[in-house]
Scaffold this motif. Sequence first.
Motif, PDB file in Angstrom:
ATOM      1  N   ARG A 151       6.258   4.329   8.509  1.00 47.04           N
ATOM      2  CA  ARG A 151       5.942   4.475   9.584  1.00 47.04           C
ATOM      3  C   ARG A 151       5.070   3.788  10.489  1.00 47.04           C
ATOM      4  O   ARG A 151       5.845   3.379  11.330  1.00 47.04           O
ATOM      5  CB  ARG A 151       5.048   6.090   9.877  1.00 47.04           C
ATOM      6  N   LEU A 152       4.270   3.153   9.915  1.00 44.38           N
ATOM      7  CA  LEU A 152       3.965   2.435  11.092  1.00 44.38           C
ATOM      8  C   LEU A 152       4.420   0.988  11.111  1.00 44.38           C
ATOM      9  O   LEU A 152       4.256   0.597  11.962  1.00 44.38           O
ATOM     10  CB  LEU A 152       2.339   1.606   9.767  1.00 44.38           C
ATOM     11  N   ASN A 190      22.612   0.199  13.252  1.00 44.42           N
ATOM     12  CA  ASN A 190      21.608  -0.705  12.193  1.00 44.42           C
ATOM     13  C   ASN A 190      20.753   0.439  11.664  1.00 44.42           C
ATOM     14  O   ASN A 190      19.477   0.425  12.857  1.00 44.42           O
ATOM     15  CB  ASN A 190      21.493  -1.650  13.080  1.00 44.42           C
ATOM     16  N   LEU A 191      21.107   0.070  10.162  1.00 43.58           N
ATOM     17  CA  LEU A 191      19.875   0.753   9.634  1.00 43.58           C
ATOM     18  C   LEU A 191      19.443   0.293   8.705  1.00 43.58           C
ATOM     19  O   LEU A 191      19.688  -0.626   7.812  1.00 43.58           O
ATOM     20  CB  LEU A 191      20.842   1.347   8.680  1.00 43.58           C
ATOM     21  N   ILE A 192      17.768   0.321   9.207  1.00 39.85           N
ATOM     22  CA  ILE A 192      17.300  -1.075   8.271  1.00 39.85           C
ATOM     23  C   ILE A 192      16.261   0.056   6.740  1.00 39.85           C
ATOM     24  O   ILE A 192      15.403   0.736   7.554  1.00 39.85           O
ATOM     25  CB  ILE A 192      15.859  -1.156   9.786  1.00 39.85           C
ATOM     26  N   SER A 193      15.985  -0.420   6.329  1.00 43.49           N
ATOM     27  CA  SER A 193      15.220   0.262   5.249  1.00 43.49           C
ATOM     28  C   SER A 193      14.169  -0.922   4.518  1.00 43.49           C
ATOM     29  O   SER A 193      14.386  -1.998   4.752  1.00 43.49           O
ATOM     30  CB  SER A 193      15.867  -0.350   3.790  1.00 43.49           C
ATOM     31  N   PHE A 194      12.576  -1.164   5.261  1.00 43.74           N
ATOM     32  CA  PHE A 194      11.413  -1.586   4.517  1.00 43.74           C
ATOM     33  C   PHE A 194      10.729  -1.112   3.306  1.00 43.74           C
ATOM     34  O   PHE A 194      10.516  -0.112   2.682  1.00 43.74           O
ATOM     35  CB  PHE A 194      10.618  -1.182   6.035  1.00 43.74           C
ATOM     36  N   LYS A 195      10.321  -1.960   2.966  1.00 40.77           N
ATOM     37  CA  LYS A 195       9.280  -2.107   0.949  1.00 40.77           C
ATOM     38  C   LYS A 195       8.096  -3.008   1.438  1.00 40.77           C
ATOM     39  O   LYS A 195       8.047  -4.365   1.570  1.00 40.77           O
ATOM     40  CB  LYS A 195      10.403  -2.802   0.507  1.00 40.77           C
ATOM     41  N   SER A 196       7.299  -2.163   1.350  1.00 45.92           N
ATOM     42  CA  SER A 196       6.376  -2.890   1.651  1.00 45.92           C
ATOM     43  C   SER A 196       5.565  -3.885   0.573  1.00 45.92           C
ATOM     44  O   SER A 196       6.224  -3.593  -0.235  1.00 45.92           O
ATOM     45  CB  SER A 196       5.139  -2.201   2.099  1.00 45.92           C
ATOM     46  N   LYS A 228      -5.662   5.930  -1.078  1.00 49.38           N
ATOM     47  CA  LYS A 228      -4.651   5.040  -0.254  1.00 49.38           C
ATOM     48  C   LYS A 228      -3.959   6.166  -0.004  1.00 49.38           C
ATOM     49  O   LYS A 228      -2.913   6.858   0.296  1.00 49.38           O
ATOM     50  CB  LYS A 228      -4.275   4.585  -1.914  1.00 49.38           C
ATOM     51  N   PRO A 229      -3.456   5.104   1.314  1.00 48.03           N
ATOM     52  CA  PRO A 229      -2.462   5.298   2.146  1.00 48.03           C
ATOM     53  C   PRO A 229      -1.104   5.265   0.923  1.00 48.03           C
ATOM     54  O   PRO A 229      -0.880   4.723   0.280  1.00 48.03           O
ATOM     55  CB  PRO A 229      -1.699   4.332   3.680  1.00 48.03           C
ATOM     56  N   ASP A 230      -0.277   6.558   1.655  1.00 46.33           N
ATOM     57  CA  ASP A 230       1.364   7.056   0.906  1.00 46.33           C
ATOM     58  C   ASP A 230       2.715   5.774   0.939  1.00 46.33           C
ATOM     59  O   ASP A 230       2.155   5.372   1.980  1.00 46.33           O
ATOM     60  CB  ASP A 230       1.686   8.243   0.417  1.00 46.33           C
ATOM     61  N   ARG A 231       3.338   5.696   0.710  1.00 42.06           N
ATOM     62  CA  ARG A 231       4.963   5.081   0.721  1.00 42.06           C
ATOM     63  C   ARG A 231       4.848   5.288   2.337  1.00 42.06           C
ATOM     64  O   ARG A 231       5.423   4.879   3.228  1.00 42.06           O
ATOM     65  CB  ARG A 231       5.461   5.409  -0.021  1.00 42.06           C
ATOM     66  N   THR A 232       4.542   6.907   2.618  1.00 38.01           N
ATOM     67  CA  THR A 232       5.748   7.084   4.310  1.00 38.01           C
ATOM     68  C   THR A 232       4.808   6.385   4.997  1.00 38.01           C
ATOM     69  O   THR A 232       4.927   5.878   6.335  1.00 38.01           O
ATOM     70  CB  THR A 232       5.669   8.491   4.256  1.00 38.01           C
ATOM     71  N   ASP A 233       3.299   6.748   5.239  1.00 37.87           N
ATOM     72  CA  ASP A 233       2.262   6.337   5.945  1.00 37.87           C
ATOM     73  C   ASP A 233       2.155   4.553   6.475  1.00 37.87           C
ATOM     74  O   ASP A 233       2.813   3.592   6.883  1.00 37.87           O
ATOM     75  CB  ASP A 233       1.325   5.815   5.021  1.00 37.87           C
ATOM     76  N   TRP A 234       2.803   3.605   5.305  1.00 37.79           N
ATOM     77  CA  TRP A 234       3.392   2.289   5.171  1.00 37.79           C
ATOM     78  C   TRP A 234       4.220   2.218   6.576  1.00 37.79           C
ATOM     79  O   TRP A 234       4.629   1.411   7.051  1.00 37.79           O
ATOM     80  CB  TRP A 234       3.499   1.450   4.049  1.00 37.79           C
TER      81      TRP A 234
END
Length: 301
Positions: A18-19, A80-86, A10-16
């Motif tokens: 970065r995309l 602007n610093l953005i953190s993303f959670k899938s 499965k794609p790991d955290r960094t894959d999601w």
Amino acid sequence: MMNTRKLSEKPDRTDWHRLWGLMMTPLFERLGCETVVEMDLSAKVQRLDMVVVRRKEKIRYDVLADPNYYEGFEQLNEHNLISFKSFREVFNMTALEELYGHFTNYRKMKTIGEHSKSTVNLYVVTHHFPKDLFSRFEGKNLIDRITETIYDFNVLTPVRFIITRDTNHPILGLFSDNADQIVKSRNKLEKDGWLLGEVSSYIEKLYKYYALEGIDMPYTQEMFIKDHYPEWYDKIQAAKAEGEARGKAEGEARGKVIGEIVMAQRLLKRNLYSQEELETKTLDELKAALSEIETRLFPKH
């Protein structure tokens, strides 16, 4: 049907992450901002999902017809610093501490002193509502509900939370685990040709990630052709329109077969028929050509 691939595939955290950053970049650049995806902010590699730096004194949010593309980002700061959670992750206390760490490191990197730290905004874009995190500060008047999906978290340096679970945003909605929501976002994306053109090269990879997760993605043949062969998509649509105008099915059938040939030749990684050759063939000839290609793809043993 669940995918039978191993969990390790499965794609790991960094894959999601970065995309997501790559697909959101065109929207911020449209405003005249400079973006950096996965900026390294520490000696030991520790990446922030996205940094958006404003290059204009005043940003015009009317550059796109739909202002919802920037919902929650209406007051972009100089930095602007953005953190993303899938959908696979939850933003918790540890993630908050990490974001504050990014904030400190970024200020050191850019030499932003205490008196100027107000030029930096912090954002969290998360699929899931951060229930456990917010419950820690319940009743302390530190969390402002702006809308059903936007919250301002006023602990230490303020953080804006944008919840995307039920969003119709054409990019954010594609990162849902709900197929219906993904379809809605995809349909909306198709109405904005410029944005689809900017991110189409990433969509196929995104759908492959979903396949690894066991989520059945509605990536239709028509979507595939529109993403990778827009010139053929127009011809297919024209053929369909021609068939309807004449009250016959042949125009639509030709368009459908041509589309199948285009996809089959891509899978074969060889163009047996050029665009000019296909345009001159009858429906029966096109069907014969498709049969020939499918025989090469799936030879009988």
